[in-house]
Design an enzyme around this catalytic site. Structure first.
Site, PDB file in Angstrom:
ATOM      1  N   MET A 117       0.843  -1.170   0.000  1.00 17.21           N
ATOM      2  CA  MET A 117       0.000   0.000   0.000  1.00 17.21           C
ATOM      3  C   MET A 117       0.892   1.238   0.000  1.00 17.21           C
ATOM      4  O   MET A 117       1.656   1.456   0.929  1.00 17.21           O
ATOM      5  CB  MET A 117      -0.901  -0.013   1.236  1.00 17.21           C
ATOM      6  N   PRO A 118       0.807   2.078  -1.030  1.00 21.02           N
ATOM      7  CA  PRO A 118       1.552   3.341  -1.013  1.00 21.02           C
ATOM      8  C   PRO A 118       1.047   4.244   0.112  1.00 21.02           C
ATOM      9  O   PRO A 118      -0.153   4.292   0.390  1.00 21.02           O
ATOM     10  CB  PRO A 118       1.246   3.956  -2.376  1.00 21.02           C
ATOM     11  N   PHE A 119       1.977   4.937   0.753  1.00 20.30           N
ATOM     12  CA  PHE A 119       1.639   5.775   1.889  1.00 20.30           C
ATOM     13  C   PHE A 119       2.431   7.075   1.812  1.00 20.30           C
ATOM     14  O   PHE A 119       3.648   7.056   1.631  1.00 20.30           O
ATOM     15  CB  PHE A 119       1.978   5.032   3.190  1.00 20.30           C
TER      16      PHE A 119
END
Length: 68
Positions: free
Chosen positions: A1-3
């Site tokens: 998940m990109p954050f």
């Protein structure tokens, strides 16, 4: 998940500008990772209170940031 965890001076963004920033960051991740990343990209905007910033060992103020 990109954050993405973005820190901004408190009270400098409207709800509309926050939405614009979140959209832009999400678009950037999707451009790099592909559209599959869009649905799981998390963008967190933290508003930092006056005196909560430091640069080069100095506390940054609203005046120094051009907000006074």
């Amino acid at each position: 998940m990109p954050f993405a965890n973005l820190k901004v001076p408190a009270d400098t963004l409207t709800p509309e500008s926050k939405q614009k920033l979140i959209n832009a960051v999400t678009d950037a991740y999707a451009d790099v990772y592909g559209e599959r990343a869009r649905a799981t990209t998390l963008v967190l905007i933290n508003e930092v209170a006056e005196g909560g910033w430091g640069l080069g060992g100095n506390v940054l103020t609203a005046e120094m940031l051009g907000r006074s």
